[in-house]
Design an enzyme around this catalytic site. Sequence first.
Site, PDB file in Angstrom:
ATOM      1  N   GLY A 147       0.838  -1.191   0.000  1.00 27.13           N
ATOM      2  CA  GLY A 147       0.000   0.000   0.000  1.00 27.13           C
ATOM      3  C   GLY A 147       0.871   1.238   0.000  1.00 27.13           C
ATOM      4  O   GLY A 147       2.013   1.202   0.460  1.00 27.13           O
ATOM      5  N   HIS A 176      -4.747   1.412   7.285  1.00 24.27           N
ATOM      6  CA  HIS A 176      -3.377   1.922   7.379  1.00 24.27           C
ATOM      7  C   HIS A 176      -3.167   3.075   6.389  1.00 24.27           C
ATOM      8  O   HIS A 176      -2.674   4.134   6.754  1.00 24.27           O
ATOM      9  CB  HIS A 176      -2.388   0.778   7.104  1.00 24.27           C
ATOM     10  CG  HIS A 176      -0.958   1.174   7.133  1.00 24.27           C
ATOM     11  ND1 HIS A 176      -0.098   0.799   8.143  1.00 24.27           N
ATOM     12  CD2 HIS A 176      -0.207   1.900   6.266  1.00 24.27           C
ATOM     13  CE1 HIS A 176       1.101   1.286   7.897  1.00 24.27           C
ATOM     14  NE2 HIS A 176       1.059   1.951   6.754  1.00 24.27           N
ATOM     15  N   GLU A 177      -3.570   2.852   5.137  1.00 28.48           N
ATOM     16  CA  GLU A 177      -3.382   3.890   4.114  1.00 28.48           C
ATOM     17  C   GLU A 177      -4.321   5.069   4.348  1.00 28.48           C
ATOM     18  O   GLU A 177      -3.938   6.224   4.152  1.00 28.48           O
ATOM     19  CB  GLU A 177      -3.573   3.305   2.711  1.00 28.48           C
ATOM     20  CG  GLU A 177      -2.596   2.200   2.361  1.00 28.48           C
ATOM     21  CD  GLU A 177      -1.136   2.524   2.606  1.00 28.48           C
ATOM     22  OE1 GLU A 177      -0.727   3.700   2.481  1.00 28.48           O
ATOM     23  OE2 GLU A 177      -0.378   1.598   2.948  1.00 28.48           O
ATOM     24  N   CYS A 227       5.686  -0.021   7.603  1.00 27.70           N
ATOM     25  CA  CYS A 227       5.343   1.056   6.679  1.00 27.70           C
ATOM     26  C   CYS A 227       6.577   1.479   5.889  1.00 27.70           C
ATOM     27  O   CYS A 227       7.678   1.562   6.452  1.00 27.70           O
ATOM     28  CB  CYS A 227       4.789   2.233   7.488  1.00 27.70           C
ATOM     29  SG  CYS A 227       4.300   3.663   6.511  1.00 27.70           S
ATOM     30  N   LEU A 228       6.371   1.765   4.611  1.00 20.64           N
ATOM     31  CA  LEU A 228       7.471   2.241   3.777  1.00 20.64           C
ATOM     32  C   LEU A 228       8.060   3.546   4.301  1.00 20.64           C
ATOM     33  O   LEU A 228       9.237   3.829   4.084  1.00 20.64           O
ATOM     34  CB  LEU A 228       6.992   2.437   2.333  1.00 20.64           C
ATOM     35  CG  LEU A 228       6.537   1.178   1.600  1.00 20.64           C
ATOM     36  CD1 LEU A 228       5.932   1.543   0.245  1.00 20.64           C
ATOM     37  CD2 LEU A 228       7.682   0.204   1.432  1.00 20.64           C
ATOM     38  N   GLN A 239       2.964   9.899   1.143  1.00 20.58           N
ATOM     39  CA  GLN A 239       4.212   9.145   1.217  1.00 20.58           C
ATOM     40  C   GLN A 239       5.134   9.436   0.044  1.00 20.58           C
ATOM     41  O   GLN A 239       6.313   9.096   0.088  1.00 20.58           O
ATOM     42  CB  GLN A 239       3.928   7.649   1.297  1.00 20.58           C
ATOM     43  CG  GLN A 239       3.290   7.236   2.606  1.00 20.58           C
ATOM     44  CD  GLN A 239       3.097   5.758   2.657  1.00 20.58           C
ATOM     45  OE1 GLN A 239       2.084   5.231   2.184  1.00 20.58           O
ATOM     46  NE2 GLN A 239       4.072   5.045   3.209  1.00 20.58           N
ATOM     47  N   HIS A 247      -2.919   7.586   6.727  1.00 19.85           N
ATOM     48  CA  HIS A 247      -1.907   8.477   6.142  1.00 19.85           C
ATOM     49  C   HIS A 247      -2.539   9.780   5.648  1.00 19.85           C
ATOM     50  O   HIS A 247      -1.914  10.843   5.707  1.00 19.85           O
ATOM     51  CB  HIS A 247      -1.196   7.805   4.962  1.00 19.85           C
ATOM     52  CG  HIS A 247      -0.038   6.952   5.348  1.00 19.85           C
ATOM     53  ND1 HIS A 247       1.105   7.448   5.935  1.00 19.85           N
ATOM     54  CD2 HIS A 247       0.167   5.614   5.216  1.00 19.85           C
ATOM     55  CE1 HIS A 247       1.965   6.465   6.138  1.00 19.85           C
ATOM     56  NE2 HIS A 247       1.417   5.338   5.721  1.00 19.85           N
TER      57      HIS A 247
END
Length: 160
Positions: A46, A130-131, A88-89, A51, A134
């Site tokens: 994701g 999660h996304e 997470c990235l 991000q 953000h």
Amino acid sequence: MALRNIVKEGDPILRKKCREVTEVNDHIRMILDDMLETMYESEGVGIAAPQVGILRRMFIVDIGDGPIELINPEIVEQSGLQEDEEACLSVPGVAGVVKRPTYVKIKGLNRFGEEVEYEGRDFKAKAFCHEYDHLDGILFIDKATSTRTMDMDLDDDFEK
């Protein structure tokens, strides 16, 4: 398509609330394409627009059954509770245990500006939430009941 730099924790852009997309056009579709390529290159499941440094309400999730692109998403229903580890990235090398719903219904626009609705259970529900977080400047570490440092040399089976 082009790879974009992933914004890391500590950059204030990750803590800002994203603005709605007012028009779905070729520029938005190009950003989605770039996000998708960046997510796959980084081996994530994701990625949200902030991000990659863009304060717009859109994200992509692909847990292995094809990409789901959502613009101006809204969670319309949720139920259940699961507690699982996430990563997470934008927070490399850290994993944390987070409580999320086991079921989520989410709606938004697709890359053509058409209304779409998806349901997610378990891992997909976790990825949607999660996304979505953000887009409101929330990172998983803000909700984690515990965190740990991941050994980046091992092939850990975590959401990125």
